[in-house]
Design an enzyme around this catalytic site. Sequence first.
Site, PDB file in Angstrom:
ATOM      1  CD  GLU A   1      26.427  86.949  61.245  1.00  0.00           C
ATOM      2  OE1 GLU A   1      27.398  86.668  60.556  1.00  0.00           O
ATOM      3  OE2 GLU A   1      26.432  86.903  62.487  1.00  0.00           O
TER       4      GLU A   1
ATOM      5  CB  CYS B   1      19.198  99.821  45.804  1.00  0.00           C
ATOM      6  SG  CYS B   1      17.955  99.548  47.090  1.00  0.00           S
TER       7      CYS B   1
ATOM      8  CB  SER C   1      17.448 100.683  18.723  1.00  0.00           C
ATOM      9  OG  SER C   1      18.678 100.137  18.313  1.00  0.00           O
TER      10      SER C   1
ATOM     11  CB  CYS D   1      23.047 104.726  37.385  1.00  0.00           C
ATOM     12  SG  CYS D   1      22.653 103.562  36.073  1.00  0.00           S
TER      13      CYS D   1
ATOM     14  CB  CYS E   1      22.656  99.931  52.826  1.00  0.00           C
ATOM     15  SG  CYS E   1      22.582  99.766  51.034  1.00  0.00           S
TER      16      CYS E   1
ATOM     17  CG  ASP F   1      15.607  87.067  24.810  1.00  0.00           C
ATOM     18  OD1 ASP F   1      15.485  85.838  24.906  1.00  0.00           O
ATOM     19  OD2 ASP F   1      16.071  87.778  25.699  1.00  0.00           O
TER      20      ASP F   1
ATOM     21  CB  ILE G   1      28.358 100.810  21.337  1.00  0.00           C
ATOM     22  CG1 ILE G   1      28.005 100.282  19.938  1.00  0.00           C
ATOM     23  CG2 ILE G   1      29.555 101.740  21.280  1.00  0.00           C
ATOM     24  CD1 ILE G   1      29.106  99.505  19.256  1.00  0.00           C
TER      25      ILE G   1
ATOM     26  CG  PHE H   1      32.110  84.109  60.268  1.00  0.00           C
ATOM     27  CD1 PHE H   1      32.761  85.118  59.587  1.00  0.00           C
ATOM     28  CD2 PHE H   1      32.853  83.337  61.166  1.00  0.00           C
ATOM     29  CE1 PHE H   1      34.112  85.372  59.809  1.00  0.00           C
ATOM     30  CE2 PHE H   1      34.200  83.581  61.389  1.00  0.00           C
ATOM     31  CZ  PHE H   1      34.827  84.601  60.711  1.00  0.00           C
TER      32      PHE H   1
HETATM   33  C1  LIG Z   1      21.966  94.901  31.036  1.00  0.00           C
HETATM   34  C2  LIG Z   1      21.559  94.405  29.678  1.00  0.00           C
HETATM   35  C3  LIG Z   1      20.655  93.369  29.588  1.00  0.00           C
HETATM   36  C4  LIG Z   1      20.265  92.897  28.325  1.00  0.00           C
HETATM   37  N1  LIG Z   1      19.398  91.846  28.251  1.00  0.00           N
HETATM   38  C5  LIG Z   1      19.058  91.345  27.033  1.00  0.00           C
HETATM   39  C6  LIG Z   1      18.197  90.229  26.908  1.00  0.00           C
HETATM   40  O1  LIG Z   1      17.714  89.701  27.902  1.00  0.00           O
HETATM   41  N2  LIG Z   1      17.911  89.763  25.670  1.00  0.00           N
HETATM   42  C7  LIG Z   1      18.434  90.346  24.549  1.00  0.00           C
HETATM   43  O2  LIG Z   1      18.145  89.902  23.450  1.00  0.00           O
HETATM   44  N3  LIG Z   1      19.248  91.403  24.633  1.00  0.00           N
HETATM   45  C8  LIG Z   1      19.574  91.902  25.853  1.00  0.00           C
HETATM   46  N4  LIG Z   1      20.425  92.961  25.930  1.00  0.00           N
HETATM   47  C9  LIG Z   1      21.013  93.471  24.693  1.00  0.00           C
HETATM   48  C10 LIG Z   1      20.262  94.640  24.168  1.00  0.00           C
HETATM   49  O3  LIG Z   1      18.980  94.283  23.801  1.00  0.00           O
HETATM   50  C11 LIG Z   1      21.017  95.136  22.956  1.00  0.00           C
HETATM   51  O4  LIG Z   1      22.273  95.583  23.400  1.00  0.00           O
HETATM   52  C12 LIG Z   1      20.317  96.256  22.292  1.00  0.00           C
HETATM   53  O5  LIG Z   1      19.130  95.855  21.721  1.00  0.00           O
HETATM   54  C13 LIG Z   1      21.183  96.902  21.252  1.00  0.00           C
HETATM   55  O6  LIG Z   1      20.548  98.072  20.832  1.00  0.00           O
HETATM   56  P1  LIG Z   1      21.197  99.481  21.053  1.00  0.00           P
HETATM   57  O7  LIG Z   1      20.308 100.439  20.396  1.00  0.00           O
HETATM   58  O8  LIG Z   1      21.471  99.750  22.467  1.00  0.00           O
HETATM   59  O9  LIG Z   1      22.551  99.272  20.287  1.00  0.00           O
HETATM   60  P2  LIG Z   1      23.890 100.110  20.265  1.00  0.00           P
HETATM   61  O10 LIG Z   1      24.775  99.697  21.410  1.00  0.00           O
HETATM   62  O11 LIG Z   1      23.540 101.550  20.216  1.00  0.00           O
HETATM   63  O12 LIG Z   1      24.467  99.596  18.933  1.00  0.00           O
HETATM   64  C14 LIG Z   1      24.769  98.236  18.795  1.00  0.00           C
HETATM   65  C15 LIG Z   1      25.275  97.881  17.413  1.00  0.00           C
HETATM   66  O13 LIG Z   1      24.205  97.896  16.499  1.00  0.00           O
HETATM   67  C16 LIG Z   1      24.518  98.672  15.369  1.00  0.00           C
HETATM   68  N5  LIG Z   1      23.298  99.328  14.951  1.00  0.00           N
HETATM   69  C17 LIG Z   1      22.410  99.938  15.737  1.00  0.00           C
HETATM   70  N6  LIG Z   1      21.372 100.375  14.997  1.00  0.00           N
HETATM   71  C18 LIG Z   1      21.639 100.056  13.725  1.00  0.00           C
HETATM   72  C19 LIG Z   1      20.956 100.241  12.513  1.00  0.00           C
HETATM   73  N7  LIG Z   1      19.793 100.857  12.467  1.00  0.00           N
HETATM   74  N8  LIG Z   1      21.525  99.781  11.401  1.00  0.00           N
HETATM   75  C20 LIG Z   1      22.712  99.164  11.419  1.00  0.00           C
HETATM   76  N9  LIG Z   1      23.395  98.960  12.547  1.00  0.00           N
HETATM   77  C21 LIG Z   1      22.866  99.379  13.694  1.00  0.00           C
HETATM   78  C22 LIG Z   1      25.581  99.630  15.829  1.00  0.00           C
HETATM   79  O14 LIG Z   1      26.422 100.017  14.777  1.00  0.00           O
HETATM   80  C23 LIG Z   1      26.315  98.823  16.863  1.00  0.00           C
HETATM   81  O15 LIG Z   1      27.324  98.077  16.267  1.00  0.00           O
HETATM   82  C24 LIG Z   1      20.813  93.461  27.165  1.00  0.00           C
HETATM   83  C25 LIG Z   1      21.737  94.513  27.258  1.00  0.00           C
HETATM   84  C26 LIG Z   1      22.113  94.973  28.502  1.00  0.00           C
HETATM   85  C27 LIG Z   1      23.103  96.087  28.601  1.00  0.00           C
HETATM   86  S1  FES Z   2      18.736  99.112  50.697  1.00  0.00           S
HETATM   87 FE1  FES Z   2      20.789  98.411  50.511  1.00  0.00          FE
HETATM   88  S2  FES Z   2      20.856  97.799  48.463  1.00  0.00           S
HETATM   89 FE2  FES Z   2      18.779  98.253  48.742  1.00  0.00          FE
HETATM   90  S1  FES Z   3      22.853 100.002  35.966  1.00  0.00           S
HETATM   91 FE1  FES Z   3      24.032 101.772  35.965  1.00  0.00          FE
HETATM   92  S2  FES Z   3      25.301 101.545  37.610  1.00  0.00           S
HETATM   93 FE2  FES Z   3      24.323  99.612  37.499  1.00  0.00          FE
END
Ligand SMILES: Cc1cc2nc3c(=O)[nH]c(=O)nc-3n(C[C@H](O)[C@H](O)[C@H](O)COP(=O)(O)OP(=O)(O)OC[C@H]3O[C@@H](n4cnc5c(N)ncnc54)[C@H](O)[C@@H]3O)c2cc1C
Ligand code: FES
Ligand code: FES
Length: 1333
Positions: free
Chosen positions: A1265, A120, A352, A55, A117, A365, A269, A918
């Site tokens: 296959e 992606c 963030s 996406c 396909c 991390d 979230i 298969f």
């Molecule tokens: C596909 C995927 C892969 C990921 N891989 C990793 C990884 O490898 N390693 C890793 O460490 N993380 C990983 N994450 C997690 C990601 O790093 C965290 O979800 C992200 O950093 C959260 O930040 P956000 O801004 O999106 O938070 P949001 O979802 O917007 O908010 C998260 C929470 O933080 C609170 N918050 C946000 N900002 C503040 C603030 N300034 N003060 C107080 N509270 C606050 C919010 O109230 C909420 O509860 C992954 C996430 C996804 C979806």
């Molecule tokens: S071409 Fe099918 S998933 Fe990438």
């Molecule tokens: S990352 Fe959005 S549909 Fe998979």
Amino acid sequence: MSAEKEETVLCFFINGKKVTENHADPETMLLSFLREKLRLTGTKYGCGGGGCGACTVMVSRYQPSTKTITHFSANACLLPLCQLHGAAVTTVEGVGSTTTRIHPVQERIAKAHGSQCGFCTPGMVMSMYTLLRNRPQPTMEDITQALAGNLCRCTGYRPIVDGCRTFCQETNCCQTNGVGNCCLDEENNKEPKKEKSQLFDKNDFLPLDPTQEIIFPPELILMAETVRPQTLTFQGERMTWMCPVTLEELVRMKATNPKAPLVMGNTNIGPDIKFKGVLHPLIISPVRVKELFEVTHTPHGVWVGAGCSLSEVLCLLEKLVPQFPEWKTELFKALIHQLRNLGSQQIRNVASLGGNIVSAYPNSDLNPVLAAGNCKMSVISNAGTREVPLDQKFFVGFGKTVLNPEEIVVSVFIPFSREGEFVRALRQAPRKESCFATVTTGMRVFFSSRSRVVQEVSIYYGGMGPTTVSATKTCAALITRPWDEETLSRAYDVLLEELTLPPSAPGGKVEFRRSLTLSFLFKFNLEVLQKLREMNVITDELSEKNHIQPLPREIQHSLQEFQHVSKDQSTQDPVGRPIMHRSAISHATGEAMYCDDIPQMDRELFLVLVTSSQAHAKIVSLDVSEALQLPGVVDVITAEDIPGKKVRTMTGYPEELLAATEVSCIGQMLCAVVANTRAQAKRGASAVKISYKKLPDPIFTVEEAIEKSSFFEPRRIIEKGNVTEAFKSVDQVYEGEIRLGGQEHFYMETQSMLVVPVGEEKEFNVYVSTQAPSFVQDAVAETLNIASNRVTCHVKRIGGGFGGKVTKTAILTSITAVAAWKTSRPVRCVLERGDDMLISGGRHPVLGKYKVGFMNDGRILAADLQYYANAGNAEDESVLIAEKIVLHMDNAYNIPNLRGQAAACRTNLPSNTAFRGFGVPQSLFVVENMINDVALVLGCPSHQIREINMYRGPSVTHYNFKFSPENLQRCWEECKLKSDYSARCKAVDQFNQQNRWKKRGMSMIPIKYGIAFSEGFLNQAAALVHVYKDGSVLVTHGGIEMGQGIHTKMQQVASRELNVPTSKIYISETSTNTVPNTCPSAASFGTDANGAAVKNACEILYQRLEPIRQKNPKGSWEQWVKAAFFAKISLSATGFYRGPDLYMDWDKMEGQPYAYFTYGVCCSEVELDCLTGDNRTVRTDIVMDIGRSVNPCVDIGQIEGSFMQGLGLYTLEELKFSPSGLLYTRGPSQYKTPAICDVPLQFNVYLLPDTDNPNAIYSSKGIGEPVLFLGSSVFFAIKDAVAAARSDSGLMGPFPLHSPATPERASLACASPFTQKVPVSNPGSFTPWALNI
Ligand SMILES: Cc1cc2nc3c(=O)[nH]c(=O)nc-3n(C[C@H](O)[C@H](O)[C@H](O)COP(=O)(O)OP(=O)(O)OC[C@H]3O[C@@H](n4cnc5c(N)ncnc54)[C@H](O)[C@@H]3O)c2cc1C
Ligand code: FES
Ligand code: FES
């Protein structure tokens, strides 16, 4: 609430067009807005959780403070619409289209054969496009980083990388003659010049012209510069979104609504709302509060705004590092290390810093490093401002911190390090990139001035419990002591005692996680010693063997060699030429239509399934009343509503469409809710109440099934020679066993269908993503109790199938059809990724046991094999898979006395089904492991045992099928040569002698794969070819375009036979009203069968035109066609192919189940980090005999793609079930398919030249296959590396290593001193977190 003026209209741009939403719903994500509201369906849904990249869009923003425009990639599935105020979004449609202009990115990915396909592809295009907007001449590292979060299940990534690589300014040297040496370099090239095979020509490409890109909307710049920002408020049905402007306002909002989350990147979230059903009535979005984005430099470090995205933090730190002395930026560098490996670029671009910290993931991390590095935060609330240290006390529980609910993190202080201070971060994850860590750590030590005495030390781990944890006692064991072996040795013991995990700890991998804590400390120790030496603080000799360099990661140029068509072949004749997939450009522009891209129909409903939460239970009640009350819910479909057949059956065992009285697995379908929208149907499904009465003793594992004789009969057995007798005369006998886990298809397009009642005479149009439209047609007709002639199935293309879109799709479509029939309205069902994974099953896990008798010279004289496949709760195709298992168990070896039996075990897990190969990948894996064991027992290289036992000369299989293995031998020899096998084996040995903690391993694996269906009746196909008066040709055939390029090949066939250019030939779809009674596109037989049928139809037409041609030999095709029409000659023909009458007589244990064999050999080399199990495939060479390829680029694509799927099966992909039978791994976050980081660094494919195959069209061979199994060469290379590590610990001979050889398994098998330290809990004394099925 606030005194500021409020704005309630959302305003942003998409592809240069202004969008104003007066009623923006905070629950809407950009993805559904694009697809459903704007009908921009190029942006795809693959997972909904940020894990697949399908996406991907580009978001651009104008920063008034710096007057700059930033562009970043983001996952539209996690991007709240309301977050987009003032932004400009570019989707794949905005990048280029066939009606306007194709963008060079789209062109290059398509022409380099980077789409199969195509599902992606738009996501890939957008990731690469965004990169180019920021860096028009990227490096390879930039490219691999940009694409790290984009999954592809078809291509094997190599062609995508090659297409993107053309934008790099790097050398265009092929490096074939070693680093820096090009094959074109005359000096180095002593061989006579050959015509070099090329899959695409770079000279054809449009240049990249950055001035042609869409400009950032001036209106948005004006808006940002001139309009005084006001509070934004968007009110949805269930949720309100507030976006303050000032910090003061934010503080006020949060004080009044302490429970409302602050949504920044929405990466925590968002998934919570989507997957856990959490509802937040109010969301506060502080993205416009400038204090959260400020960066302030101080003499002691830097304050970084908590709102900064992780990409911005990474960029900032990377900029700062070179500006200061090295010692000052130790912490910065450790954070950079983590940030580069955290999530994907799309995630890092929005997630963030504050969000990561406050989310307090157990395996975050950043938190261990920030904590070890003595960071602190500035926090604000209506009570004032305070500084909060990020330390042990900060993390109070799973996802919880000491912060008060109304507190907001404004910024984070990252200090400089001091001289004599070292900071390191380490992480180990199931996949190298775009994957949460299993264990992650931050470690800091500070030495008293110029000594080895520890003055301060701080060690934190993630992944070792519900929170980030401090190894306080371990630190106490180190402090004030000299950093030496004695101190460290005590520290390991303390650490082991300090950081324990209960044996059933959530997440499992208990031993591995504990060993990682030790391994990380050991790695830290080595680095610290190295540093102390460099500083001349110590003079200890550090053995070179102990050095641990990171695994190699640079992707090299790869080779694809194929034979050119003969010079005599007409230039118009496309057969044998590398012709691009006919839809590749449409894939890349997002114009290619998939099932869910079909526009919404009038009065359309959406269907969501309700599934069982119990593995084995009686259904006591099913209460749908509450669901029916919900807004938008129209009906609930149960088994009672089915007017016709309520069950399906393959070879005897019935499978209910919807369970009526009893359930036999978690995930079994019970009923289906239909509603006006997806969201309403989903809510309806959650409101269905089911009560169960548990039934005793569910069966989950094959061992339990064996014990209770729970099988789907018949079990299959084949014996050749006299195995029992032969065991008496051999030098040695060895018995072993090996497990092979299951595999999820993970087609990028989930199961999708749309059933449309035509409105009269019980007629239905079915649009469905299936490999078997006739099968679906039959199923729907039987379910609705109507004739098949009332059901028409249409399949334009499917976004991957791999065997998973045959039987299960028929069941799902039948249920959808019942809903359409009952409501008399069109009904669409598109499974969410989690439901798809839960419901639709996958590859059968297998337990293989073997007894092998062999001579001391390596000859295997007898083998007795037993296979137990975990079939799940329904038979599906499991018995047929068991048959294929025993048919293939000889692989490439002539074992004179061979016996094998296979059983499909009936268990209470979701039913497994067909999957590319298969049963063959399971069958051969056990055999090859057996051969490996023989080599380990004899202490000789495994390739020797393979060679000694390989079929030679005129041969006969164990089921009495005669064949010539000549090409198998040729592939073997060619592969040895191409891979420089002997020399590299020596180099591997040398490497292993020089390295204690890293090992290399090599393996060479052959395959002999039987093509066609052993059920003879399935080897038939038909085609319908129309020629229109203007000379254009419409071809229809029974094959499904699922990425394997069958339509492209059929176009080539028709072009040759009719002698017209491919541009005149079109293939619109596969449908049951044009070509009836088709067989599934499976068994690698699609081109053989349909190609012959298309050929037949074209020959008929060509013949019919012969008199016309004779009359006007110099005429054109168009003239002949027109003349034929006026001469009343039919311009439409049906072609038919009556394929081979294959059979297998199971009583006599003999037959002719295959038309012929496809052969191949693969050599892989890996480098393994023995301490973490991390590994990298450094090189793979595949030599395949596929006869005379109809289309080398399509075939090479199949080879690379299936190799990568095999690599996933044998080294990466792990399905995990809870002790009660619930599938844990229901999305890309938990289930890791290969990503770009898993591609062999050098990935060479050679098609064996000068081979013929009289049994298939134009002398080609089936290839869909066979190569999947060759992915096991990586497994056996890992096993080879593990064996080398074990021999350093004095351990010789066979050892167990089950598949997949994940980092966990590989590392534990290495038996390092650290893994050996970890006590193993007694099996049976606890309930493990996950089942060993
Ligand atoms: C596909 C995927 C892969 C990921 N891989 C990793 C990884 O490898 N390693 C890793 O460490 N993380 C990983 N994450 C997690 C990601 O790093 C965290 O979800 C992200 O950093 C959260 O930040 P956000 O801004 O999106 O938070 P949001 O979802 O917007 O908010 C998260 C929470 O933080 C609170 N918050 C946000 N900002 C503040 C603030 N300034 N003060 C107080 N509270 C606050 C919010 O109230 C909420 O509860 C992954 C996430 C996804 C979806
Ligand atoms: S071409 Fe099918 S998933 Fe990438
Ligand atoms: S990352 Fe959005 S549909 Fe998979």
